[in-house]
Write an enzyme that holds these catalytic residues in place. Structure first.
Site, mmCIF file in Angstrom:
data_model
loop_
_atom_site.group_PDB
_atom_site.id
_atom_site.type_symbol
_atom_site.label_atom_id
_atom_site.label_comp_id
_atom_site.label_asym_id
_atom_site.label_seq_id
_atom_site.Cartn_x
_atom_site.Cartn_y
_atom_site.Cartn_z
ATOM 1 N N PRO A 1 0.817 -1.226 0.000
ATOM 2 C CA PRO A 1 0.000 0.000 0.000
ATOM 3 C C PRO A 1 0.844 1.267 0.000
ATOM 4 O O PRO A 1 1.802 1.384 0.755
ATOM 5 C CB PRO A 1 -0.796 -0.119 1.313
ATOM 6 C CG PRO A 1 -0.731 -1.554 1.703
ATOM 7 C CD PRO A 1 0.569 -2.070 1.161
ATOM 8 N N GLU A 2 0.491 2.196 -0.882
ATOM 9 C CA GLU A 2 1.116 3.513 -0.906
ATOM 10 C C GLU A 2 0.009 4.552 -0.697
ATOM 11 O O GLU A 2 -1.139 4.186 -0.459
ATOM 12 C CB GLU A 2 1.854 3.735 -2.235
ATOM 13 C CG GLU A 2 2.972 2.711 -2.438
ATOM 14 C CD GLU A 2 3.883 3.016 -3.619
ATOM 15 O OE1 GLU A 2 3.927 4.178 -4.058
ATOM 16 O OE2 GLU A 2 4.552 2.088 -4.091
ATOM 17 N N LYS B 1 1.586 7.036 4.742
ATOM 18 C CA LYS B 1 0.978 5.708 4.780
ATOM 19 C C LYS B 1 0.356 5.396 6.132
ATOM 20 O O LYS B 1 -0.016 4.253 6.383
ATOM 21 C CB LYS B 1 2.033 4.650 4.429
ATOM 22 C CG LYS B 1 2.696 4.863 3.060
ATOM 23 C CD LYS B 1 3.746 3.800 2.819
ATOM 24 C CE LYS B 1 4.683 4.182 1.678
ATOM 25 N NZ LYS B 1 5.803 3.242 1.549
ATOM 26 N N ARG C 1 15.641 -1.877 -3.438
ATOM 27 C CA ARG C 1 14.337 -1.908 -4.104
ATOM 28 C C ARG C 1 14.517 -1.819 -5.606
ATOM 29 O O ARG C 1 15.290 -1.005 -6.106
ATOM 30 C CB ARG C 1 13.459 -0.739 -3.628
ATOM 31 C CG ARG C 1 13.298 -0.669 -2.115
ATOM 32 C CD ARG C 1 12.545 -1.869 -1.563
ATOM 33 N NE ARG C 1 11.251 -2.046 -2.198
ATOM 34 C CZ ARG C 1 10.137 -1.381 -1.862
ATOM 35 N NH1 ARG C 1 10.166 -0.510 -0.901
ATOM 36 N NH2 ARG C 1 9.008 -1.615 -2.486
#
Ligand SMILES: [Zn+2]
Length: 268
Positions: free
Chosen positions: A2-3, A59, A249
């Site tokens: 989730p962002e 977030k 990432r």
């Protein structure tokens, strides 16, 4: 994972389901998700209190209750809030359950999280993770000047800086990847090589993608241009999209139409 857009959708849902309701019961025994809150504290702080407002920064979600009590929620990698019938059975991934009453109508809101990287923290004051968050593009707005002010003096690559929650709150791997493609900027560019025009392009791309994702997710769909599409053609110029790793990432980008700032122009 989730962002900002996913968490904003969760905020809107919670606001609709919970605002003005009284928490009749609060149940969770998941010490990992609750840490550092004890299950008994979770229950005693929440039960009997009314929900005033559900807000979001980056977030993080903050459910504000009576008497200064607040429940902070981070969705981690796989968390989400769902509304269920009051007598619906417990799902395997359910980590917390709130029973609500609003104008004598009972309802049930549950926190589900298969991988349990999310957090639920019941407290009486704002947590440090919330207080140290950087500028939130949706809540605070973002333009060339405010983006430049947020990233000034940062020495890492623009991709890493965009994902730093203390610089900009809510941007993760997906939005950063998509925004740098939209702005035609190579993710390896050093932040201090960016011009005001570059900052403007990145700010505009971020706002466009966040707005678009919220609209799409509200309709239950989303479509990315580059994220997760390494090896496929760039939707803009047709070159093969590359994948590199930055700060552990993965980043997908187009080496043809995204410019690496600070590097001498290629002689063609
Ligand atoms: Zn391209």
């Amino acid at each position: 994972m989730p962002e900002l857009p996913d968490v904003e959708i969760a905020r809107r849902n919670l606001q609709r389901w919970m605002r003005g309701a009284v928490i009749v019961s609060a149940h969770s025994t998941d010490r990992r998700v609750l840490r550092p809150t004890a299950p008994s504290t979770f229950r005693s702080l929440l039960v009997g209190r009314a929900v005033r407002e559900v807000s979001r920064r980056g977030k993080w979600l903050r459910i504000e209750l009576d008497d200064g009590v607040r429940l902070f929620s981070h969705l981690g990698m796989t968390g989400d809030w769902v509304a269920r019938d009051v007598d619906a059975a417990r799902e395997p991934s359910e980590r917390a359950r709130l029973m609500l009453s609003r104008r004598d109508v009972a309802s049930s809101v549950r926190y589900v999280d298969p991988r349990r990287f999310g957090r639920l923290i019941a407290v009486r004051k704002d947590i440090s993770e919330w207080r140290t968050l950087g500028r939130d593009p949706l809540a605070d707005g973002l333009d060339a000047r405010s983006l430049a002010a947020a990233i000034v003096g940062r020495r890492r690559s623009i991709k890493e800086v965009l994902m730093d929650q203390n610089v900009l709150a809510g941007i993760g791997n997906i939005i950063a990847t998509e925004a740098l493609w939209g702005a035609r900027i190579d993710p390896r560019s050093k932040t201090n090589d960016l011009s005001p025009d570059d900052a403007n392009a990145i700010a505009r791309a971020l706002m466009t993608i966040i707005g678009r994702e919220i609209r799409h997710k509200a309709e239950g769909a989303s479509r990315f241009r580059v994220y997760g599409r390494a090896g496929l053609p760039c939707p803009r110029c047709g070159a093969k999209l590359l994948r590199i790793v930055q700060a552990t990432r993965g980043t997908t980008f187009c080496a043809r139409c995204q410019v690496r700032k600070g590097q001498r122009a290629k002689v063609s």
